[in-house]
Design a protein around this motif. Structure first.
Motif, PDB file in Angstrom:
ATOM      1  N   ALA A  32       0.821  -1.211   0.000  1.00 11.46           N
ATOM      2  CA  ALA A  32       0.000   0.000   0.000  1.00 11.46           C
ATOM      3  C   ALA A  32       0.854   1.261   0.000  1.00 11.46           C
ATOM      4  N   ASN A  33       2.043   1.182   0.581  1.00 10.42           N
ATOM      5  CA  ASN A  33       2.930   2.358   0.653  1.00 10.42           C
ATOM      6  C   ASN A  33       3.961   2.372  -0.465  1.00 10.42           C
ATOM      7  N   PHE A  34       3.635   1.721  -1.587  1.00 10.27           N
ATOM      8  CA  PHE A  34       4.624   1.599  -2.663  1.00 10.27           C
ATOM      9  C   PHE A  34       5.061   2.956  -3.212  1.00 10.27           C
ATOM     10  N   GLU A  35       4.121   3.896  -3.330  1.00 10.92           N
ATOM     11  CA  GLU A  35       4.475   5.206  -3.890  1.00 10.92           C
ATOM     12  C   GLU A  35       5.508   5.927  -3.040  1.00 10.92           C
ATOM     13  N   GLY A  36       5.492   5.682  -1.737  1.00 14.57           N
ATOM     14  CA  GLY A  36       6.461   6.333  -0.863  1.00 14.57           C
ATOM     15  C   GLY A  36       7.826   5.687  -0.853  1.00 14.57           C
ATOM     16  N   ASN A  89       9.664   5.189  -3.538  1.00 12.51           N
ATOM     17  CA  ASN A  89      10.468   5.797  -4.607  1.00 12.51           C
ATOM     18  C   ASN A  89      11.235   4.748  -5.420  1.00 12.51           C
ATOM     19  N   VAL A  90      10.543   3.660  -5.722  1.00 14.72           N
ATOM     20  CA  VAL A  90      11.126   2.594  -6.543  1.00 14.72           C
ATOM     21  C   VAL A  90      10.325   2.496  -7.828  1.00 14.72           C
ATOM     22  N   GLU A 100       9.142  -0.377 -13.013  1.00 11.89           N
ATOM     23  CA  GLU A 100       9.883  -1.112 -14.050  1.00 11.89           C
ATOM     24  C   GLU A 100      11.018  -1.925 -13.439  1.00 11.89           C
ATOM     25  N   ASP A 101      11.507  -1.498 -12.241  1.00 15.73           N
ATOM     26  CA  ASP A 101      12.562  -2.268 -11.576  1.00 15.73           C
ATOM     27  C   ASP A 101      12.018  -3.532 -10.928  1.00 15.73           C
ATOM     28  N   ILE A 102      10.729  -3.577 -10.671  1.00 13.01           N
ATOM     29  CA  ILE A 102      10.119  -4.726 -10.003  1.00 13.01           C
ATOM     30  C   ILE A 102       9.559  -5.710 -11.021  1.00 13.01           C
ATOM     31  N   PHE A 103       8.878  -5.199 -12.042  1.00 18.20           N
ATOM     32  CA  PHE A 103       8.265  -6.043 -13.072  1.00 18.20           C
ATOM     33  C   PHE A 103       8.842  -5.712 -14.435  1.00 18.20           C
TER      34      PHE A 103
END
Length: 280
Positions: free
Chosen positions: A207-211, A213-214, A217-220
């Motif tokens: 849920a806090n992915f936007e915070g 700062n990743v 494209e680096d994950i998928f």
């Protein structure tokens, strides 16, 4: 409460989380495409006591100077293990199994905020009536499977046969002899540590992915265009869970022993305080 009790209590709460994780792994041993999680620990902040005023007296010491008193350990990471599970042959046309590690199907799930794109390794597909002469390709829980353009796969007409190629191309042969072709939406996971289990054998971003700062494209990596040649899918088979029951049981016994040790530390600390309070 003395320092021993504080240290043991801090560690007990983290060991409980690890036991819950192992229990979840064991409960999903028969879940298609389930990936186990593995806990890693790190120590909490410690306090340094420099009890030796003369550093020269510690010249031949092999350990760090002073006394370091810790406050316990914490669960540092619940790593998602993407190792390949065993393949079970079913010969069902809409059963699929990945034969490459780290690849997931894209599905859409309704939530309070609208439609969310989640990911699954479960390749047991089904058809759900959508309208007149329309069938929707869904998971066992009724969540629509997405194509490479993030659109639900809708089959128009009366299907007769299904063929799924190794690169994820679904070809539906209709009763009138025509073919409808769809490219299944598939992603390659590069950093599985960012994935959270969302229930019903689905994975998604925290849920806090936007915070964090990743970049996503680096994950998928979206396997589209020429990258579709990297997809590995087998039709008529299902991937089993990668949970090893013997390994999980061994890990559970070790965690239980650690839990008992920390509990015993609290008991001994309480007895020591009782002795001190009883001195007249």
């Amino acid at each position: 409460m003395n320092r021993t009790m504080i240290t043991a209590t801090n560690t007990l709460t983290q060991l409980q989380k690890q036991m819950d994780m192992i229990s979840n792994n064991m409960a999903n041993i028969d879940t298609n495409g389930f990936k186990r999680r593995e806990a890693t620990f790190t120590e909490l902040l410690y306090q340094q006591f420099n009890n030796q005023p003369n550093v020269n007296d510690e010249a031949n010491r092999l350990t760090p100077n002073g006394i370091r008193q810790g406050t316990g350990a914490k669960l540092a990471q619940a790593q998602l293990v993407m190792a390949q599970g065993s393949i079970k042959q079913t010969d069902r046309p809409l059963d699929t199994s990945f034969i490459q590690e780290g690849q997931l199907y894209k599905v859409v799930v309704q939530s309070e905020n609208g439609n969310d794109i989640l990911y699954t390794r479960d390749g047991a597909f089904h058809l759900s009536p959508l309208g007149e002469n329309e069938l929707l390709l869904v998971t066992g829980d009724g969540n629509p499977i997405l194509d490479e353009n993030d659109n639900p796969i809708v089959i128009n007409g009366e299907p007769k046969d299904y063929s799924i190629s190794e690169n994820g191309q679904l070809t539906v042969t209709m009763s009138d002899g025509e073919n409808q072709v769809y490219n299944l939406g598939v992603v390659q996971v590069n950093k599985p540590q960012f994935l959270e289990q969302k229930g019903n054998n689905l994975y998604g971003l925290p849920a806090n992915f936007e915070g964090l700062n990743v970049p996503i494209e680096d994950i998928f990596t979206e396997l589209v265009g020429p990258l579709r040649d990297q997809i590995g899918i087998r039709q008529g088979a299902l991937e089993q869970s990668n949970v090893d029951m013997s390994k999980e049981m061994t890990e559970l016994i070790n965690v239980q022993r650690s839990y008992q040790f920390q509990s015993r530390s609290i008991t001994i600390a309480d007895q020591m305080m009782g002795l001190v309070n009883g001195i007249r």
